[in-house]
Design a protein around this motif. Structure first.
Motif, PDB file in Angstrom:
ATOM      1  N   VAL A   1       0.830  -1.202   0.000  1.00 51.22           N
ATOM      2  CA  VAL A   1       0.000   0.000   0.000  1.00 51.22           C
ATOM      3  C   VAL A   1       0.870   1.259   0.000  1.00 51.22           C
ATOM      4  O   VAL A   1       0.362   2.353   0.136  1.00 51.22           O
ATOM      5  N   SER A   2       2.158   1.067  -0.157  1.00 49.97           N
ATOM      6  CA  SER A   2       3.066   2.204  -0.219  1.00 49.97           C
ATOM      7  C   SER A   2       4.201   1.896  -1.200  1.00 49.97           C
ATOM      8  O   SER A   2       4.410   0.748  -1.576  1.00 49.97           O
ATOM      9  N   ILE A   3       4.906   2.944  -1.580  1.00 44.60           N
ATOM     10  CA  ILE A   3       6.047   2.822  -2.489  1.00 44.60           C
ATOM     11  C   ILE A   3       7.317   3.108  -1.685  1.00 44.60           C
ATOM     12  O   ILE A   3       7.397   4.111  -0.982  1.00 44.60           O
ATOM     13  N   ARG A   4       8.295   2.231  -1.811  1.00 46.49           N
ATOM     14  CA  ARG A   4       9.583   2.402  -1.150  1.00 46.49           C
ATOM     15  C   ARG A   4      10.542   2.997  -2.168  1.00 46.49           C
ATOM     16  O   ARG A   4      10.705   2.472  -3.266  1.00 46.49           O
ATOM     17  N   ARG A   5      11.158   4.126  -1.812  1.00 47.76           N
ATOM     18  CA  ARG A   5      12.092   4.780  -2.726  1.00 47.76           C
ATOM     19  C   ARG A   5      13.470   4.885  -2.070  1.00 47.76           C
ATOM     20  O   ARG A   5      13.594   5.386  -0.959  1.00 47.76           O
ATOM     21  N   ARG A   6      14.488   4.399  -2.769  1.00 44.78           N
ATOM     22  CA  ARG A   6      15.874   4.577  -2.334  1.00 44.78           C
ATOM     23  C   ARG A   6      16.351   5.874  -2.966  1.00 44.78           C
ATOM     24  O   ARG A   6      16.187   6.090  -4.170  1.00 44.78           O
ATOM     25  N   ARG A   7      16.912   6.746  -2.152  1.00 45.87           N
ATOM     26  CA  ARG A   7      17.342   8.057  -2.633  1.00 45.87           C
ATOM     27  C   ARG A   7      18.835   8.257  -2.381  1.00 45.87           C
ATOM     28  O   ARG A   7      19.423   7.651  -1.484  1.00 45.87           O
TER      29      ARG A   7
END
Length: 155
Positions: A23-29
């Motif tokens: 239900v969420s997006i994981r973003r590596r920054r």
């Protein structure tokens, strides 16, 4: 997104994928200024919710505050973290789909207690002790006795 290490506002997304709760997006920054790497999560928010306290005071709904109180109740209990995340997401979706932007804190407490009762009775009692403001041991005893199934005696 601002870099948590140096404050640079120009960070780059290196990788995006659905989080474990789906239900969420994981973003590596990545921060080109300091070289720091960090992770952010992006969630859908249907509406801005406002919590109306019993005193009448109003404050913005804080998912993190809800999560902290649930995790405290479930501390050292045999419940998988994924199940906890699913429960929290379900509670938030339920609150957002109620159609109201103003929600009584009492309603939130009842929904949380309902969800905890299905997952773990110890966590349910822990949460209830804070939510219902137990003052002495008799309050626990009375609450727990209501949880026990009524046993019919053969007298």
């Amino acid at each position: 997104m601002r870099c948590p290490f140096c404050g640079n506002v120009d960070t780059q997304v290196k990788d995006s994928r659905p989080a474990e709760d789906h239900v969420s997006i994981r973003r590596r920054r990545f921060c080109p200024s300091c070289g720091g790497r960090f992770t952010t999560y992006e969630r859908v928010q249907l509406r801005d919710l406002v919590v109306v306290k019993s005193s009448g005071r109003r404050e913005d709904f804080d998912r993190d505050k809800l999560e902290r109180s649930i995790r405290i109740a479930l501390q050292k209990r045999p419940v998988e973290p994924e199940r906890i995340d699913q429960m929290i997401s379900g509670i938030v979706r339920r609150l957002e789909s109620m159609g109201e932007t103003d929600i009584n804190s009492k309603q939130i407490g009842e929904i949380v207690m309902e969800a905890l009762a299905r997952i773990d009775t110890v966590a349910y009692v822990r949460f209830a002790s804070v939510y219902k403001n137990f003052q002495e041991a008799d309050d626990f005893d009375k609450f727990v006795s209501e949880l026990r199934p009524k046993v019919k005696s053969d007298d």
